[in-house]
Design a protein around this motif. Structure first.
Motif, PDB file in Angstrom:
ATOM      1  N   ARG A   1       7.645   4.510   2.360  1.00  0.00           N
ATOM      2  CA  ARG A   1       8.395   4.032   3.525  1.00  0.00           C
ATOM      3  C   ARG A   1       9.429   3.023   3.046  1.00  0.00           C
ATOM      4  NH1 ARG A   1       3.340   2.802   7.615  1.00  0.00           N
ATOM      5  NH2 ARG A   1       2.561   4.933   7.714  1.00  0.00           N
ATOM      6  N   THR A   2      10.332   2.637   3.937  1.00  0.00           N
ATOM      7  CA  THR A   2      11.322   1.615   3.612  1.00  0.00           C
ATOM      8  C   THR A   2      11.333   0.555   4.699  1.00  0.00           C
ATOM      9  OG1 THR A   2      13.068   2.909   4.652  1.00  0.00           O
ATOM     10  CG2 THR A   2      12.833   3.139   2.285  1.00  0.00           C
ATOM     11  N   THR A   3      11.636  -0.669   4.276  1.00  0.00           N
ATOM     12  CA  THR A   3      11.748  -1.779   5.219  1.00  0.00           C
ATOM     13  C   THR A   3      13.117  -1.713   5.899  1.00  0.00           C
ATOM     14  OG1 THR A   3      12.694  -3.262   3.577  1.00  0.00           O
ATOM     15  CG2 THR A   3      10.287  -3.228   3.765  1.00  0.00           C
ATOM     16  N   LYS A   4      13.342  -2.604   6.852  1.00  0.00           N
ATOM     17  CA  LYS A   4      14.642  -2.667   7.532  1.00  0.00           C
ATOM     18  C   LYS A   4      15.759  -3.004   6.562  1.00  0.00           C
ATOM     19  CE  LYS A   4      12.572  -3.982  11.901  1.00  0.00           C
ATOM     20  NZ  LYS A   4      12.361  -5.064  12.882  1.00  0.00           N
ATOM     21  N   SER A   5      15.414  -3.693   5.478  1.00  0.00           N
ATOM     22  CA  SER A   5      16.420  -4.049   4.463  1.00  0.00           C
ATOM     23  C   SER A   5      16.467  -3.018   3.328  1.00  0.00           C
ATOM     24  CB  SER A   5      16.134  -5.438   3.908  1.00  0.00           C
ATOM     25  OG  SER A   5      14.856  -5.475   3.321  1.00  0.00           O
ATOM     26  N   ASP A   6      15.962  -1.817   3.569  1.00  0.00           N
ATOM     27  CA  ASP A   6      15.971  -0.700   2.615  1.00  0.00           C
ATOM     28  C   ASP A   6      15.177  -0.955   1.342  1.00  0.00           C
ATOM     29  OD1 ASP A   6      17.405   1.091   4.187  1.00  0.00           O
ATOM     30  OD2 ASP A   6      19.345   0.286   3.513  1.00  0.00           O
ATOM     31  N   ARG A   7      14.132  -1.747   1.430  1.00  0.00           N
ATOM     32  CA  ARG A   7      13.229  -1.940   0.291  1.00  0.00           C
ATOM     33  C   ARG A   7      12.098  -0.919   0.413  1.00  0.00           C
ATOM     34  NH1 ARG A   7       9.791  -7.335  -1.202  1.00  0.00           N
ATOM     35  NH2 ARG A   7       9.052  -6.575  -3.214  1.00  0.00           N
ATOM     36  N   GLU A   8      11.860  -0.175  -0.676  1.00  0.00           N
ATOM     37  CA  GLU A   8      10.844   0.872  -0.656  1.00  0.00           C
ATOM     38  C   GLU A   8       9.451   0.291  -0.878  1.00  0.00           C
ATOM     39  OE1 GLU A   8       9.975   4.145  -3.797  1.00  0.00           O
ATOM     40  OE2 GLU A   8      11.524   4.944  -2.457  1.00  0.00           O
ATOM     41  N   TYR A   9       8.485   0.820  -0.141  1.00  0.00           N
ATOM     42  CA  TYR A   9       7.087   0.446  -0.337  1.00  0.00           C
ATOM     43  C   TYR A   9       6.206   1.652  -0.063  1.00  0.00           C
ATOM     44  CZ  TYR A   9       6.601  -0.059   4.772  1.00  0.00           C
ATOM     45  OH  TYR A   9       6.566   0.162   6.123  1.00  0.00           O
TER      46      TYR A   9
ATOM     47  N   ILE B   1      -0.346  -1.993   2.123  1.00  0.00           N
ATOM     48  CA  ILE B   1       1.010  -1.707   1.665  1.00  0.00           C
ATOM     49  C   ILE B   1       1.188  -2.256   0.256  1.00  0.00           C
ATOM     50  CG2 ILE B   1       2.005  -1.628   3.969  1.00  0.00           C
ATOM     51  CD1 ILE B   1       3.165  -4.396   3.432  1.00  0.00           C
TER      52      ILE B   1
ATOM     53  N   PHE C   1       4.335  -3.215  -2.563  1.00  0.00           N
ATOM     54  CA  PHE C   1       5.757  -3.380  -2.858  1.00  0.00           C
ATOM     55  C   PHE C   1       6.020  -3.353  -4.365  1.00  0.00           C
ATOM     56  CE2 PHE C   1       5.527  -5.181   1.405  1.00  0.00           C
ATOM     57  CZ  PHE C   1       6.638  -4.592   1.994  1.00  0.00           C
TER      58      PHE C   1
ATOM     59  N   ARG D   1      -1.960  -6.665   1.501  1.00  0.00           N
ATOM     60  CA  ARG D   1      -0.977  -6.363   0.480  1.00  0.00           C
ATOM     61  C   ARG D   1      -1.702  -5.954  -0.793  1.00  0.00           C
ATOM     62  NH1 ARG D   1       1.042 -10.971  -0.466  1.00  0.00           N
ATOM     63  NH2 ARG D   1       2.146 -11.146   1.473  1.00  0.00           N
TER      64      ARG D   1
END
Length: 148
Positions: free
Chosen positions: A43-51, A83, A85, A131
């Motif tokens: 998935r990606t965060t709102k800031s386009d960081r993949e996790y 999750i 990161f 996490r």
């Protein structure tokens, strides 16, 4: 000869357990041994960081005590949503499949609800945030073990 040692013990630095300096941070850890409930998802965060998000199912054992009539409830299953990161760990997590038995260590954070949010939404409810720290595969699903 012993006077220097005695002096050090009586007048030197003393550290009692209750007065020792604390660590620079406190940690809440959770250890899980269970099975992956589904394949890990990227998935990606709102800031386009993949996790990578994944779910571990654990069975509450031993089962609850017997009821007054002697019957016993079945042990329940708890679902833990985690999750990660960490890019190096994410590649490994993506290779795992549903049903894999794993040993997981995770940081645990309890998030209080937003007082202005509707209580029927997730923002209006207390949330547990796990996490991913480490994972170890204990057993792969039977469908992957057929070649053994």
């Amino acid at each position: 000869m012993f006077s220097a040692a005695r002096f050090a013990l009586t007048n030197g630095q003393r550290r009692a357990f209750s007065t020792s300096s604390s660590r620079s941070y406190d940690v809440a850890k959770l250890t899980l041994v269970g099975r992956l409930g589904k394949d890990p998802e990227v998935r990606t965060t709102k800031s386009d960081r993949e996790y990578v998000a994944y779910t571990v199912a654990t069975t509450n054992y031993p089962p609850p005590p017997p009821n007054p009539d002697g019957t016993r409830q079945e042990a329940g299953t708890s679902w833990h949503h985690l999750i990660s990161f960490n890019p190096a760990q994410n590649n490994y997590l993506k290779s795992l499949t549903k049903g894999t038995q794993v040993y997981v260590e995770a940081n645990f954070e309890l998030r209080e609800p937003d007082p202005n949010a509707d209580s029927s939404t997730s923002a209006g409810q207390r949330q547990i945030f796990l996490r991913h720290e480490t994972i170890r595969v204990l057993r792969t699903p039977h469908s992957q073990n057929t070649s053994e």
